[in-house]
Design an enzyme around this catalytic site. Sequence first.
Site, mmCIF file in Angstrom:
data_model
loop_
_atom_site.group_PDB
_atom_site.id
_atom_site.type_symbol
_atom_site.label_atom_id
_atom_site.label_comp_id
_atom_site.label_asym_id
_atom_site.label_seq_id
_atom_site.Cartn_x
_atom_site.Cartn_y
_atom_site.Cartn_z
ATOM 1 C CG ASP A 143 -1.723 1.221 1.524
ATOM 2 O OD1 ASP A 143 -2.513 1.442 0.449
ATOM 3 O OD2 ASP A 143 -1.361 1.709 2.511
ATOM 4 C CG ASP A 200 -1.398 7.955 0.537
ATOM 5 O OD1 ASP A 200 -0.374 8.214 0.166
ATOM 6 O OD2 ASP A 200 -2.533 8.263 0.031
HETATM 7 P P1 B16 Z 1 -6.492 9.912 -4.297
HETATM 8 P P2 B16 Z 1 -3.670 4.314 -0.204
HETATM 9 C C1 B16 Z 1 -5.394 6.089 -0.445
HETATM 10 O O1 B16 Z 1 -4.125 5.648 -0.491
HETATM 11 C C2 B16 Z 1 -5.624 7.021 0.916
HETATM 12 O O2 B16 Z 1 -5.334 6.161 2.000
HETATM 13 C C3 B16 Z 1 -7.060 7.465 1.048
HETATM 14 O O3 B16 Z 1 -6.879 8.437 2.138
HETATM 15 C C4 B16 Z 1 -7.577 8.331 -0.574
HETATM 16 O O4 B16 Z 1 -8.851 8.769 -0.242
HETATM 17 C C5 B16 Z 1 -7.246 7.261 -1.413
HETATM 18 O O5 B16 Z 1 -6.071 6.631 -1.730
HETATM 19 C C6 B16 Z 1 -7.648 7.794 -2.960
HETATM 20 O O6 B16 Z 1 -6.653 8.945 -3.029
HETATM 21 O O7 B16 Z 1 -7.586 11.070 -4.138
HETATM 22 O O8 B16 Z 1 -5.378 10.294 -4.286
HETATM 23 O O9 B16 Z 1 -7.044 9.030 -5.549
HETATM 24 O O10 B16 Z 1 -3.550 3.943 1.144
HETATM 25 O O11 B16 Z 1 -4.540 3.133 -0.929
HETATM 26 O O12 B16 Z 1 -2.372 4.117 -0.780
HETATM 27 MG MG MG Z 2 -2.771 3.382 3.162
#
Ligand code: B16
Ligand code: MG
Length: 213
Positions: free
Chosen positions: A7, A9
């Site tokens: 993953d 974030d």
């Molecule tokens: P975006 P991950 C996720 O990343 C985030 O944890 C989440 O908070 C966010 O809403 C989602 O990506 C979508 O992100 O707006 O940049 O497309 O933890 O799956 O790497």
């Molecule tokens: Mg994450």
Amino acid sequence: MKAFIFDLDGVIVFTDKFHYQAWKKMADSMGIYFDETINNRLRGVSRAESLEIILERYEGTPLSPEKKAALMEEKNNTYRSLLATMTPCDVTNQVRDTLKKLREAGFKLAIGSSSKNARFILEKVALTDAFDAISDGNNITHSKPDPEVFVKAGQFLGEAPEDCVVIEDAYAGIDAAKAAEMTAVGIGDASGYDKADYKIHEFSELLKIAGIA
Ligand code: B16
Ligand code: MG
């Protein structure tokens, strides 16, 4: 074990604060209450689902799909301008060294992120070349806890699910990994989740799981 799927974030980088600032600006402009506790519910959740969680506190007239799309675009523009300030210093040496050692030991590495900004983030922190494949919010139709993002990552790597290990900080991500029939490692928030096959507190503990430390 042949491959590790990370993953992004909350595992490789920490952009929670940027998501928070960007959503907060949007919520304030709409007069919607939003705080860090609500922000925690957005971890690992798609952009559209995040907006719906924030709108639980909205009391105005119903919003059209076009208005919701505009709000998401506004949030994403703010978020990307914050991401643009990231540098390679935003990734720890421990993360870089561990990724390097796993690769040198012959494991394949992929990203499995819900984010549509995953490639932009990886570029900013100079990690694009550290991975053999990237599965992100641009190649999926269902977000975590659906297994799609990890199933695709496994396919991009050419590895069977039982040979893949997923590293996640979100409960929804651990559920997605198990639904993909992969081994799940919980870190950060998810290190307290009993569905995780392994629970770690330091990124470098992956070397032990891989049998190379
Ligand atoms: P975006 P991950 C996720 O990343 C985030 O944890 C989440 O908070 C966010 O809403 C989602 O990506 C979508 O992100 O707006 O940049 O497309 O933890 O799956 O790497
Ligand atoms: Mg994450």
